[in-house]
Scaffold this active site. Sequence first.
Site, PDB file in Angstrom:
ATOM      1  N   LYS A 155      12.145  12.929   4.141  1.00  0.00           N
ATOM      2  CA  LYS A 155      11.326  13.316   2.902  1.00  0.00           C
ATOM      3  C   LYS A 155      10.178  13.149   2.764  1.00  0.00           C
ATOM      4  O   LYS A 155       9.278  13.835   2.174  1.00  0.00           O
ATOM      5  CB  LYS A 155      12.392  12.505   1.847  1.00  0.00           C
ATOM      6  CG  LYS A 155      12.148  12.765   0.482  1.00  0.00           C
ATOM      7  CD  LYS A 155      12.964  12.128  -0.804  1.00  0.00           C
ATOM      8  CE  LYS A 155      12.484  12.596  -1.848  1.00  0.00           C
ATOM      9  NZ  LYS A 155      13.625  11.936  -2.993  1.00  0.00           N
ATOM     10  N   GLU A 187       9.896   3.990  10.976  1.00  0.00           N
ATOM     11  CA  GLU A 187      10.721   4.295  12.229  1.00  0.00           C
ATOM     12  C   GLU A 187      10.578   5.928  12.662  1.00  0.00           C
ATOM     13  O   GLU A 187      10.592   6.162  13.750  1.00  0.00           O
ATOM     14  CB  GLU A 187      12.113   3.874  11.765  1.00  0.00           C
ATOM     15  CG  GLU A 187      12.095   2.544  11.570  1.00  0.00           C
ATOM     16  CD  GLU A 187      12.109   2.014  10.081  1.00  0.00           C
ATOM     17  OE1 GLU A 187      11.460   2.775   9.488  1.00  0.00           O
ATOM     18  OE2 GLU A 187      12.871   1.107   9.765  1.00  0.00           O
ATOM     19  N   GLY A 235      17.203  10.690  -1.354  1.00  0.00           N
ATOM     20  CA  GLY A 235      17.331  10.582   0.224  1.00  0.00           C
ATOM     21  C   GLY A 235      18.903  10.539   0.373  1.00  0.00           C
ATOM     22  O   GLY A 235      19.379  11.271   1.237  1.00  0.00           O
ATOM     23  N   ARG A 236      19.682   9.616  -0.040  1.00  0.00           N
ATOM     24  CA  ARG A 236      21.205   9.352   0.077  1.00  0.00           C
ATOM     25  C   ARG A 236      21.684  10.649  -0.656  1.00  0.00           C
ATOM     26  O   ARG A 236      23.187  10.750  -0.445  1.00  0.00           O
ATOM     27  CB  ARG A 236      21.560   8.325  -0.153  1.00  0.00           C
ATOM     28  CG  ARG A 236      21.348   7.753  -1.914  1.00  0.00           C
ATOM     29  CD  ARG A 236      21.546   6.467  -1.893  1.00  0.00           C
ATOM     30  NE  ARG A 236      20.988   5.948  -3.528  1.00  0.00           N
ATOM     31  CZ  ARG A 236      19.719   5.570  -3.638  1.00  0.00           C
ATOM     32  NH1 ARG A 236      18.808   5.717  -2.793  1.00  0.00           N
ATOM     33  NH2 ARG A 236      19.324   5.329  -4.869  1.00  0.00           N
ATOM     34  N   GLU A 285      22.993   1.438  -2.287  1.00  0.00           N
ATOM     35  CA  GLU A 285      21.686   1.665  -2.502  1.00  0.00           C
ATOM     36  C   GLU A 285      21.380   1.868  -3.789  1.00  0.00           C
ATOM     37  O   GLU A 285      20.445   1.929  -4.619  1.00  0.00           O
ATOM     38  CB  GLU A 285      20.960   2.759  -1.620  1.00  0.00           C
ATOM     39  CG  GLU A 285      19.697   2.313  -0.928  1.00  0.00           C
ATOM     40  CD  GLU A 285      19.212   3.314   0.088  1.00  0.00           C
ATOM     41  OE1 GLU A 285      19.030   2.542   1.080  1.00  0.00           O
ATOM     42  OE2 GLU A 285      18.999   4.510  -0.084  1.00  0.00           O
ATOM     43  N   HIS A 342      44.090  -3.859  13.053  1.00  0.00           N
ATOM     44  CA  HIS A 342      44.205  -4.744  14.046  1.00  0.00           C
ATOM     45  C   HIS A 342      42.895  -5.540  13.988  1.00  0.00           C
ATOM     46  O   HIS A 342      42.689  -6.071  15.022  1.00  0.00           O
ATOM     47  CB  HIS A 342      44.411  -3.964  15.424  1.00  0.00           C
ATOM     48  CG  HIS A 342      45.766  -2.885  15.183  1.00  0.00           C
ATOM     49  ND1 HIS A 342      46.976  -3.381  15.660  1.00  0.00           N
ATOM     50  CD2 HIS A 342      45.901  -1.682  15.022  1.00  0.00           C
ATOM     51  CE1 HIS A 342      47.815  -2.687  15.558  1.00  0.00           C
ATOM     52  NE2 HIS A 342      47.306  -1.385  15.201  1.00  0.00           N
ATOM     53  N   LYS A 385      10.146  -0.925   3.893  1.00  0.00           N
ATOM     54  CA  LYS A 385       8.995  -0.011   4.557  1.00  0.00           C
ATOM     55  C   LYS A 385       7.696  -0.642   4.666  1.00  0.00           C
ATOM     56  O   LYS A 385       6.947  -0.108   5.505  1.00  0.00           O
ATOM     57  CB  LYS A 385       8.978   1.376   3.650  1.00  0.00           C
ATOM     58  CG  LYS A 385      10.300   2.191   3.754  1.00  0.00           C
ATOM     59  CD  LYS A 385      10.034   3.420   3.179  1.00  0.00           C
ATOM     60  CE  LYS A 385      11.523   4.338   3.285  1.00  0.00           C
ATOM     61  NZ  LYS A 385      11.274   5.706   2.842  1.00  0.00           N
TER      62      LYS A 385
HETATM   63  C1  G6Q Z   1      17.947   7.132   0.514  1.00  0.00           C
HETATM   64  C2  G6Q Z   1      16.557   5.953   0.762  1.00  0.00           C
HETATM   65  C3  G6Q Z   1      16.354   5.951   1.996  1.00  0.00           C
HETATM   66  C4  G6Q Z   1      15.465   7.108   2.853  1.00  0.00           C
HETATM   67  C5  G6Q Z   1      15.036   6.752   4.119  1.00  0.00           C
HETATM   68  C6  G6Q Z   1      14.224   7.499   4.761  1.00  0.00           C
HETATM   69  O1  G6Q Z   1      18.115   7.386  -0.643  1.00  0.00           O
HETATM   70  O2  G6Q Z   1      15.557   6.357  -0.087  1.00  0.00           O
HETATM   71  O3  G6Q Z   1      17.523   5.707   2.872  1.00  0.00           O
HETATM   72  O4  G6Q Z   1      16.359   8.003   3.057  1.00  0.00           O
HETATM   73  O5  G6Q Z   1      14.191   5.344   3.777  1.00  0.00           O
HETATM   74  O6  G6Q Z   1      13.141   8.158   4.004  1.00  0.00           O
HETATM   75  P1  G6Q Z   1      12.533   9.385   4.544  1.00  0.00           P
HETATM   76  O7  G6Q Z   1      13.338  10.610   4.557  1.00  0.00           O
HETATM   77  O8  G6Q Z   1      11.319   9.417   3.443  1.00  0.00           O
HETATM   78  O9  G6Q Z   1      11.894   8.938   5.945  1.00  0.00           O
END
Ligand code: G6Q
Length: 545
Positions: free
Chosen positions: A208, A214, A268-269, A354, A385, A511
């Site tokens: 996003k 990462e 994002g989620r 989150e 199990h 981050k």
């Molecule tokens: C989701 C969070 C988080 C995000 C990741 C990746 O709601 O904001 O999980 O999706 O940190 O972020 P980017 O898509 O910006 O790389």
Amino acid sequence: MRQPSLTSTHSYQALANHAAKAKEWQMRDLFAQDPQRFERLSVEAAGLFLDYSKNRLDGRTLELLKALAQERGVERLRDAMFNGDKINLTENRAVLHTALRAPRDKQITVDGQDVTADVHAVLDHMKTFTDSVRSGEWRGHTGKEITDVINIGIGGSDLGPKMVCLALRQFAHPRLTMHFVSNVDGHDMDAALSRVNPETTLFIIASKTFTTAETMMNANTARAWFLQQAPEDALAKHFVAVSTNVEAIKTFGIDPQNMFPFWDWVGGRYSVWSAIGLPVALCVGFGYFSDFLAGAHALDEHFRTAPIEQNLPIILALVGFWNRDFLECGSVSIAPYHQDLSRFAAYLQQLDMESNGKRVTRAGDPIDYATGPVIWGDVGTNGQHAYFQLLHQGTDVTPIDFIAALRPAHEFHNHHAALLANCFAQSEAFMKGKTADEVRQDLQGMDAAEIERLVPHKTFPGNRPSNTILMDYLNPATLGALIALYEHKVFVQGVLWDVNSFDQWGVELGKVLAKKIEAELNGEANPGAHDSSTNGLIARAKAAV
Ligand code: G6Q
């Protein structure tokens, strides 16, 4: 707007009084007293059936919970979300994942911008692109068809598409293998790259912000790996990007034709419905991706219009709230009895924790009641199990969501009967438990002293709550509805708890935290600015290289 504190509301206090009695109830008795309990405490919509009768509640509990939902403004805030109001107060953003699955003719605007037109322009682009990769028209730089897709993203840019591609395995394109690299741990990238040929691999850089450390590190590594084996001008055939940050994508060197934008009003989620779902559309095809969106939209319409007592996400939220705040259940276990939902618990873990893992109200006041529970789980029957022992006989009470499809997508019908039998038997066992007398009955014939020695170990307290969610068949539409059901459940609980479910400052902190230590590990002097533990760990890592 500052709400009265949850615990001071009339309906919360009525619930607290009621809970004092409800804590004494046994579900066995509730079922015995009401032969219609199952019919009364089950609802159905958008291809999903919810049985919530195996909870420690009665009609009065539901009335009081409904009153609380009304007093907390669940319906008002729901309408504000669908309207595109900026309900994400700390980021001053609208929350419109529902617009991503709305039909083309639905009018939704944010800041004067026609959101639906933007959404469908991107969907059209996704269709053209995915059709051409799937048909084989889109070829790699040496003229070969694409066989492997590597999605590089993390968190919301990874968990959704990964979970959905696995869940819709039955609908997948036979030529395309999907890979997901999220972790900054080089082993993740190494494992993916070792399985693919650069001539036939398509990379999707999904972020996003396009700044997540990462993802940027993985994207750069993938790019460098690719360019060791291909010329610079081949990048356009092998790298596409999904982001709200168009400028950063250009700087990375991706062809603007191969960018799939989305917008800051998509969390994002909550983004699997946006271009972040590109791996899904590649995997199952745009037709099924559209069915996935349509399934979620059907659930949206239900959530938007059904009265509270028939509203699946509101009921699921109210029952969860009751278990969390009045029966003091600190976690919820997700138990899909469907192997293809093997990543569903991990997906819900992010969605819920989150969103509602918060400790201040929307106005910033400290909270003095329980908010989001820990969400965890794995597929049945495997969990039985492993950790079900604690769920049956441990000292904590953990509500469980059982999820199952009535019809399998395979022909091993004896397996499916065994699977469903286990699913239903577990919810029955959690509800009923096993009394000391029942254990004695079982052990008849054994030495009396030996029986009494074993009775406490073989007794199950029961009275442990669960929901069961059934669908006819796990397909794109029912999966879309299932995810939307949980999204809206989380939303409703966020409203009850008066938290902002749409920010994630805890993630933002993560981050930036590692940057400084990474510089130290890469040779910059450690000024000794950390505590002795952190300094010691850094020193050990430096000494090892
Ligand atoms: C989701 C969070 C988080 C995000 C990741 C990746 O709601 O904001 O999980 O999706 O940190 O972020 P980017 O898509 O910006 O790389």
